[in-house]
Scaffold this active site. Sequence first.
Site, PDB file in Angstrom:
ATOM      1  N   LYS A 156       3.427   4.304   3.800  1.00 22.18           N
ATOM      2  CA  LYS A 156       3.101   4.691   4.974  1.00 22.18           C
ATOM      3  C   LYS A 156       2.505   6.245   4.913  1.00 22.18           C
ATOM      4  O   LYS A 156       3.068   7.084   4.195  1.00 22.18           O
ATOM      5  CB  LYS A 156       4.318   4.686   5.666  1.00 22.18           C
ATOM      6  CG  LYS A 156       3.788   4.912   7.355  1.00 22.18           C
ATOM      7  CD  LYS A 156       5.250   4.502   8.088  1.00 22.18           C
ATOM      8  CE  LYS A 156       4.572   4.581   9.641  1.00 22.18           C
ATOM      9  NZ  LYS A 156       5.840   4.358  10.400  1.00 22.18           N
ATOM     10  N   CYS A 254      -6.613   6.207  11.944  1.00 22.63           N
ATOM     11  CA  CYS A 254      -5.388   5.787  12.836  1.00 22.63           C
ATOM     12  C   CYS A 254      -6.344   6.108  14.286  1.00 22.63           C
ATOM     13  O   CYS A 254      -6.593   7.079  14.832  1.00 22.63           O
ATOM     14  CB  CYS A 254      -4.400   6.681  12.616  1.00 22.63           C
ATOM     15  SG  CYS A 254      -3.037   6.429  13.820  1.00 22.63           S
ATOM     16  N   LYS A 292     -10.233   5.534   4.232  1.00 27.17           N
ATOM     17  CA  LYS A 292      -9.824   4.261   5.090  1.00 27.17           C
ATOM     18  C   LYS A 292     -10.664   4.311   6.483  1.00 27.17           C
ATOM     19  O   LYS A 292     -10.456   5.517   7.202  1.00 27.17           O
ATOM     20  CB  LYS A 292      -8.334   4.210   5.478  1.00 27.17           C
ATOM     21  CG  LYS A 292      -8.001   2.704   6.151  1.00 27.17           C
ATOM     22  CD  LYS A 292      -6.336   2.653   6.200  1.00 27.17           C
ATOM     23  CE  LYS A 292      -6.077   1.455   6.835  1.00 27.17           C
ATOM     24  NZ  LYS A 292      -4.635   1.332   6.775  1.00 27.17           N
TER      25      LYS A 292
END
Length: 489
Positions: A156, A254, A292
């Site tokens: 995480k 995110c 990402k």
Amino acid sequence: MALPMKPPPDLAVYVEGLDGPRGKVTDQIKPRQLITDSVYSSCVRPFFSHFRTTHLDSIASSTRFFFFYGFSQFLSHQRQTSGGDFRSVRRQSLARPSRVGFRVFASEGQAEPDLSVTVNGLHMPNPFVIGSGPPGTNYTVMKRAFDEGWGAVIAKTVSLDAAKVINVTPRYARLRVGANGSAKGQIIGWENIELISDRPLETMLKEFKQLKEEYPDRILIASIMEEYDKAAWEELIDRVEQTGIDALEINFSCPHGMPERKMGAAVGQDCALLEEVCGWINAKATVPVWAKMTPNITDITQPARVALSSGCEGVSAINTIMSVMGINLNTLRPEPCVEGYSTPGGYSCKAVHPIALGKVMSIAKMMKAEFGEDYSLSGIGGVETGGDAAEFILLGANTVQVCTGVMMHGYGLVKKLCSELKDFMKMHNFSSIEDFRGASLEYFTTHTDLVQRQQEAIRQRKAIRQGLQSDKDWTGDGFVKESESMVSN
């Protein structure tokens, strides 16, 4: 003389060290040879008789049974005692004392597919990777992932100051097939408003180090995210790398949290900002770096191109999609509901799979056209079956990440994924992941090209129905069929 090409099923075996209808091995030096009848009768058949069987399935329940020792000495003994002219038909390499391990296994035409992959120099037993999120939130769960057989684990996301990360509960909401709010039906959508790790960085670093000490040959990837601060990024990279992690995945995607601090998708959606931060990261990092990507952007190839051009070795796609899961029609409040309120969050699970495939396809086509094979692509989005994973790989992904799927089905899901992916590979006679990686990319084109292709296909079908176009096309050999091709009834 050579054996027939199709021996009886009970005699169809592969023998490592020999090649032909009854035996095969890959020898990189010597040419392949057939096992002759005399050798088979004097050596191979007695070997099975030694085990009181001529059908390998009765030796073991598996269709592939391995003998790692003894067979080479057995062949040598039979050569000396049977009087057969074994020397004339075997390779010189078989006589070398160093070749002591032969494998014999039943075969139905193909070996067990190899799921192992090597990505940016990192070797994984299979392409299935725990995606960054709750399944990689602490030592206990990451250890469980390794024990269950996942190819790699991405922890995480961590940052320098965990004190600024405050999560709420509930923070998940699900979408099921059926009526809004139904407690029945298959779960196809999952929304979260969860932030990055709220555990102290020192704790996470200690657990990274412990995992690498206990699993030195397994791949552990740290996911990191920081504010728009060069010194902070450099400090975070340095401290994380000291634990022995194998690679970094940078969270530029995110969709919720702290955009005001220029974190997560706030960077991934701004190519100028992304280029600058990637420059800082890649100047400092000594391990492979994956960026990402966020799907919450018009053209995902633009940030992917920037990340790779700025030194990243790979990209991961996609992170979750910005969403509102729904409204409770009884309370009129949004879900997930926290003290009567909510906030948009990240959408994942099966429903995002087609969107993820489209984004990965676009990135893969761009990478193929502009970058070399040294760069990697990790596919993410709605993976719950081996078939889901195969689709990503067919579009060019080197690895496939799973996060929500683990939250729904547990860490043992990897066994099902591996089994189903192997079944797919067997169906198409693929022996390795590279055999089919990117194989479907060439079938994507523009709508204009689709129109042209269909018009040409229609023209050709009409030509076939109409028969010959000119008298000069008549042939003597096909005269009857050519006549029939122009008959209307």
